[in-house]
Design a protein around this motif. Sequence first.
Motif, mmCIF file in Angstrom:
data_model
loop_
_atom_site.group_PDB
_atom_site.id
_atom_site.type_symbol
_atom_site.label_atom_id
_atom_site.label_comp_id
_atom_site.label_asym_id
_atom_site.label_seq_id
_atom_site.Cartn_x
_atom_site.Cartn_y
_atom_site.Cartn_z
ATOM 1 N N ASN A 84 0.830 -1.199 0.000
ATOM 2 C CA ASN A 84 0.000 0.000 0.000
ATOM 3 C C ASN A 84 0.870 1.256 0.000
ATOM 4 O OD1 ASN A 84 -1.508 2.211 1.752
ATOM 5 N ND2 ASN A 84 -3.072 0.932 0.782
ATOM 6 N N LEU A 85 0.662 2.117 -0.988
ATOM 7 C CA LEU A 85 1.508 3.301 -1.151
ATOM 8 C C LEU A 85 1.424 4.230 0.049
ATOM 9 C CD1 LEU A 85 3.374 5.018 -2.895
ATOM 10 C CD2 LEU A 85 1.343 6.003 -3.985
ATOM 11 N N LEU A 86 0.217 4.454 0.553
ATOM 12 C CA LEU A 86 0.034 5.348 1.693
ATOM 13 C C LEU A 86 0.754 4.803 2.924
ATOM 14 C CD1 LEU A 86 -1.208 7.778 3.099
ATOM 15 C CD2 LEU A 86 -3.342 6.481 3.357
ATOM 16 N N LEU A 87 0.622 3.504 3.175
ATOM 17 C CA LEU A 87 1.276 2.908 4.339
ATOM 18 C C LEU A 87 2.795 2.946 4.206
ATOM 19 C CD1 LEU A 87 -1.004 -0.176 5.102
ATOM 20 C CD2 LEU A 87 -0.784 1.934 6.425
ATOM 21 N N GLU A 201 -1.368 10.949 11.794
ATOM 22 C CA GLU A 201 -0.982 9.648 11.247
ATOM 23 C C GLU A 201 -2.035 8.583 11.538
ATOM 24 O OE1 GLU A 201 2.946 8.945 12.716
ATOM 25 O OE2 GLU A 201 3.887 10.239 11.208
ATOM 26 N N ILE A 202 -2.689 8.655 12.691
ATOM 27 C CA ILE A 202 -3.771 7.712 12.992
ATOM 28 C C ILE A 202 -4.886 7.859 11.958
ATOM 29 C CG2 ILE A 202 -5.664 7.218 14.603
ATOM 30 C CD1 ILE A 202 -3.688 7.748 16.897
ATOM 31 N N PHE A 203 -5.217 9.091 11.616
ATOM 32 C CA PHE A 203 -6.242 9.344 10.597
ATOM 33 C C PHE A 203 -5.853 8.695 9.272
ATOM 34 C CE2 PHE A 203 -7.843 11.910 7.056
ATOM 35 C CZ PHE A 203 -9.211 11.883 7.304
ATOM 36 N N GLU A 204 -4.586 8.869 8.871
ATOM 37 C CA GLU A 204 -4.118 8.306 7.608
ATOM 38 C C GLU A 204 -4.049 6.782 7.664
ATOM 39 O OE1 GLU A 204 -3.692 9.997 4.844
ATOM 40 O OE2 GLU A 204 -4.220 11.853 5.866
ATOM 41 N N LEU A 205 -3.647 6.239 8.803
ATOM 42 C CA LEU A 205 -3.583 4.783 8.956
ATOM 43 C C LEU A 205 -4.977 4.163 8.861
ATOM 44 C CD1 LEU A 205 -0.979 4.704 11.857
ATOM 45 C CD2 LEU A 205 -0.668 3.547 9.655
ATOM 46 N N LYS A 206 -5.947 4.814 9.463
ATOM 47 C CA LYS A 206 -7.324 4.317 9.380
ATOM 48 C C LYS A 206 -7.837 4.392 7.943
ATOM 49 C CE LYS A 206 -8.805 5.221 14.142
ATOM 50 N NZ LYS A 206 -9.712 6.007 15.031
ATOM 51 N N LYS A 207 -7.459 5.449 7.243
ATOM 52 C CA LYS A 207 -7.849 5.584 5.838
ATOM 53 C C LYS A 207 -7.269 4.428 5.022
ATOM 54 C CE LYS A 207 -7.301 9.635 3.911
ATOM 55 N NZ LYS A 207 -6.624 10.786 3.223
ATOM 56 N N ALA A 208 -6.010 4.105 5.294
ATOM 57 C CA ALA A 208 -5.366 3.008 4.569
ATOM 58 C C ALA A 208 -6.045 1.677 4.869
ATOM 59 C CB ALA A 208 -3.890 2.941 4.941
ATOM 60 N N LEU A 209 -6.427 1.460 6.123
ATOM 61 C CA LEU A 209 -7.127 0.222 6.479
ATOM 62 C C LEU A 209 -8.446 0.105 5.730
ATOM 63 C CD1 LEU A 209 -6.743 -0.446 10.327
ATOM 64 C CD2 LEU A 209 -6.015 -1.902 8.433
ATOM 65 N N THR A 210 -9.126 1.233 5.573
ATOM 66 C CA THR A 210 -10.386 1.234 4.823
ATOM 67 C C THR A 210 -10.140 0.844 3.370
ATOM 68 O OG1 THR A 210 -11.291 2.974 6.251
ATOM 69 C CG2 THR A 210 -12.358 2.635 4.115
ATOM 70 N N GLN A 211 -9.041 1.319 2.801
ATOM 71 C CA GLN A 211 -8.700 0.973 1.425
ATOM 72 C C GLN A 211 -8.424 -0.521 1.276
ATOM 73 O OE1 GLN A 211 -5.303 3.407 0.524
ATOM 74 N NE2 GLN A 211 -6.477 5.316 0.399
#
Length: 213
Positions: A84-87, A201-211
């Motif tokens: 995952n690119l975001l992660l 970063e928590i916000f972005e990590l949660k977004k990545a999990l949704t993806q």
Amino acid sequence: MVIVNTETDQDIELLPWWKNPLNIILMAIVAMLAAGSIGFSIGRSDSVAAHNKVDTGFLQDMRIHHEQAVTMSVVYLGASPKGNLLLNMIAKEIMFTQSAEGGRMVQMLRMFGEAETNESDIAMSWMGMPTPLEEMMGMASSDEMNTLYKSRGAEADRIFATLMIAHHKGGLHMAEYAKSNAKNKEVIAFADSIIHSQESEIFELKKALTQLS
């Protein structure tokens, strides 16, 4: 990549550099050494500054907390270099940012004339919540780290995001307590910066999990 040992006719697997356990360890060591040198340039060289046990305990424990986050990021990048690119971006940011913050914490502790890390087996006494060091808020267990190390691809993405969210939430709780109870203004500002960066970063990590779902 696989080569053949001509003497034994056995296949020998050559691991890519990012899967080689030795390289992962070396990367973590380099990051920690860099943190110490960065600390000299970031921290001020003032005389011993006013501080209390919260200032000291927070910096000593958070340094250990950061070290695991850096190690977790290095392991993840080895397990999922094309995941995952975001992660991947978050892991690289954590690896370098928290290494630099580790250096800053070392320098502040030197300014206070205190030990550069928690030298006991107990963490969070400064919060009135004495806890075994390895069970500090948000810390991944040895089994969880081993599971991440053995994972690959999408599985590694999910494990890393899940562990790092928990890790950041633990760090947030510690930073929030320090912000409210520390004495030194630099430590208070540092705790506040950790709160903002890890919430983001928590916000972005949660977004990545949704993806990934």
